[in-house]
Structure formats: structure tokens, C-alpha cells
Design an enzyme around this catalytic site. Structure first.
Site, mmCIF file in Angstrom:
data_model
loop_
_atom_site.group_PDB
_atom_site.id
_atom_site.type_symbol
_atom_site.label_atom_id
_atom_site.label_comp_id
_atom_site.label_asym_id
_atom_site.label_seq_id
_atom_site.Cartn_x
_atom_site.Cartn_y
_atom_site.Cartn_z
ATOM 1 N N HIS A 89 0.836 -1.202 0.000
ATOM 2 C CA HIS A 89 0.000 0.000 0.000
ATOM 3 C C HIS A 89 0.875 1.259 0.000
ATOM 4 C CE1 HIS A 89 -3.011 -3.043 0.702
ATOM 5 N NE2 HIS A 89 -2.317 -3.443 1.767
ATOM 6 N N GLU A 132 2.346 -11.649 5.410
ATOM 7 C CA GLU A 132 1.374 -10.996 6.281
ATOM 8 C C GLU A 132 1.926 -11.158 7.696
ATOM 9 O OE1 GLU A 132 -1.203 -9.332 5.345
ATOM 10 O OE2 GLU A 132 -1.842 -10.060 3.377
ATOM 11 N N HIS A 158 3.234 -6.938 4.271
ATOM 12 C CA HIS A 158 1.838 -6.614 4.575
ATOM 13 C C HIS A 158 1.511 -6.990 6.014
ATOM 14 C CE1 HIS A 158 0.307 -5.710 0.435
ATOM 15 N NE2 HIS A 158 1.359 -6.433 0.091
ATOM 16 N N GLU A 169 -1.839 0.023 8.092
ATOM 17 C CA GLU A 169 -0.961 -0.990 7.498
ATOM 18 C C GLU A 169 0.127 -0.341 6.660
ATOM 19 O OE1 GLU A 169 -1.199 -4.843 4.433
ATOM 20 O OE2 GLU A 169 -3.005 -3.638 4.867
#
Length: 302
Positions: free
Chosen positions: A91, A266, A184, A128
């Protein structure tokens, strides 16, 4: 003019000084010869062939030859010298200001998908995007210390949004990266916790062909999974991967379009209170970066 008075003796006849000087020189010669012999036999024992005393004899801290004397060795070559690693911070902190741009659809081989998303956040609002960028910076520092050339897909302020997932993959490909990692954190329900590493599935469609990278990407992912768990103390996900800490997906453009070994991680579930306490801790984020780094180093060293 001469002067003679009650405290002065009259001048005496000068005697020759040659005989005493000759005697003194004769007496000094044997001593000099003896000193030369001692020097040659003892004093030169620490000299180099050119006669520079002690040039070749290491000495201890006391100044005398000893076993504790050490000769400096050339610096070791950094283990990742010549290797290129691409880090993709998931992101972008600026994405929420550019909804129209990030919502445009791009071709990821298996289907069309949004260019990028804003990502998730903890219940307290720690995003995040901030998390991934912080870990990426820490990871870059660790890898550069190992000698690697490190490239980021973005650095938070440049570009101001994205880049699109297609561009993120292209950056790794153009760099001919030896390894690429996309960082992430998840946004699953409370109670779902732990980390998992995402591996590319076999995809051969459109502009995507992951077949050449399946093997090395799995090895990269397994190394990262092992070291991440060891360094951070985190457990593999209890909701993805069946406890293995590994997941295989074909719906991620960053993996589908990669031509270099690449995985996603993640690092935890930001919506779970226990995982949120970890990701918001700077000390834990340093451990996360260290765990990822050790996995990458292990992969690149073979």
C-alpha cells in the site's frame, strides 16, 4: 697581554696531548668491536632482511614478541555483495487521498484487479501502510549492512500513491532482483492471529507466467517463514495455511507478474488485539525486519 698576580701561577710549558689521546682511542676500539658483535648476534634478531629492526616480528601489548600478537587480516567480503533485493512496502500512506487512481483496474494475468488499495489498520488507527513502510526501512538497513543492493518500490512520499501492483512487479523484474518481498499485515477478525507467507501459484495466463519462479519462490518463502517465527516469537497463522505459515495464491498481481523469486508476508492481524500490540511496537517491528532479513540471507547464500 699577560698577567701575573698573587692568585695566578706563572705560565707553564705546554706538553703534547697526542700520547694520551692515542692511548684512549686504542682503549675504545676493543669495546666498539665487542658492541658490534653483540648487535649482530642479538640486536638484529628482530630485524627484517633490509635491516629495519622489528619490522617482521609481531609484538604483544607489552612490546615484546608473544603469542598474543595478531597480524591484521583483510576485511571479509559482505555475504550479499553483488545481490539485489527489492522490498515492496504494501500500500502507500497517501493512497486514501487518491481513490480514483488506485481504483482503476489493471490486468494481473488471471483477471483484472484494482491498481492498489488503502490497506487495513488497527482498531486504534495505526495503518498498514505506515507499518509496512517502517518495516521496509528497517529491512533495507539490515540487508545493506550485509552488502546487498536494495531497491524499494516506493518510499512513502514518492510516488504520492501506489504504485499499481503491476508496476510493483515490474520494478522487481527490471532490477533483476535475486529476491523480492512484499510486506503486509492482515485485517481479519479478532481472534485470528499469527503470520503467514504467501507463495505464487502456478499461473500461465495473459502476461503472467510464474512457472520459472515457483521453486525458488517456495524456498525463499520457507526460509522466511522459519526465521520470522524464530526471531519474532510469533506463531504461524491460526486461520490461513493450516498451521504451516505458508499459503499459495494466484490472485495477487505482485506475484503473478513477477519474473524473479518473490513472496508476500502478512506479519500479523492488525484487527486482533494481541497482534496489534506487536505491530505497534517499534522493538517488535525491528524483530520482524530481522526475521525477514535472516530468511532472505539464508536463501541468497544457498
Amino acid at each position: 697581554m699577560s698577567y701575573s698576580g698573587p692568585h695566578f701561577d706563572p705560565p707553564q710549558q705546554r706538553r703534547s696531548r697526542r700520547a694520551p689521546m692515542t692511548f684512549a682511542l686504542a682503549a675504545l676500539v676493543p669495546g666498539a668491536l665487542l658492541g658490534w658483535v653483540v648487535y649482530e648476534g642479538v640486536g638484529r634478531s628482530g630485524a627484517d632482511p633490509a635491516g629495519h629492526a622489528d619490522a617482521a616480528t609481531p609484538r604483544s601489548a607489552s612490546g615484546l614478541p608473544g603469542d598474543d600478537a595478531k597480524v591484521a587480516s583483510p576485511s571479509a567480503t559482505p555475504p550479499l555483495k553483488g545481490k539485489v533485493v527489492v522490498i515492496d512496502p504494501g500500500h502507500n500512506p497517501g493512497n486514501f487521498r487518491h481513490s480514483s487512481e488506485i481504483n482503476q483496474k489493471v490486468d494481473i494475468g488471471t483477471n483484472w484487479k484494482e491498481c492498489d488499495t488503502t490497506g487495513t489498520a488497527t482498531n486504534a488507527g495505526y495503518s498498514e501502510a505506515r507499518f509496512t513502510l517502517d518495516v521496509a526501512h528497517r529491512l533495507r538497513t539490515l540487508l545493506e549492512r550485509q552488502g546487498a543492493t536494495v531497491k524499494l518500490t516506493h518510499d512513502g512520499d514518492e510516488p504520492a500513491w501506489g504504485p499499481c501492483v503491476t508496476e510493483r512487479a515490474r520494478i522487481g523484474n527490471d532490477a533483476h532482483a535475486d529476491a523480492a518481498i512484499s510486506i503486509h499485515a492482515d485485517g481479519a477478525p479478532e481472534g485470528d492471529r499469527g503470520f503467514h507467507v504467501i507463495l505464487p501459484a502456478e499461473v500461465h495466463a495473459g502476461g503472467a507466467d510464474t512457472r520459472p519462479i515457483l521453486g525458488p519462490s517456495r524456498t525463499l518463502g520457507e526460509r522466511i517463514e522459519t526465521d520470522f517465527a524464530k526471531v519474532t516469537g510469533s506463531s504461524p497463522s491460526n486461520y490461513v495455511g493450516g498451521g504451516t505459515g505458508l499459503d499459495v495464491r494466484k490472485d495477487l498481481g505482485g506475484l503473478n507478474l513477477s519474473t524473479v523469486p518473490k513472496v508476500f508476508i502478512e506479519c500479523g492481524n492488525m484487527r486482533d488485539s494481541k497482534d496489534a500490540a506487536r505491530v505497534t511496537s517499534g522493538a517488535w517491528r525491528q524483530k520482524a525486519a530481522q526475521g525477514i532479513s535472516e530468511g532472505i540471507v539464508s536463501f541468497l547464500r544457498g
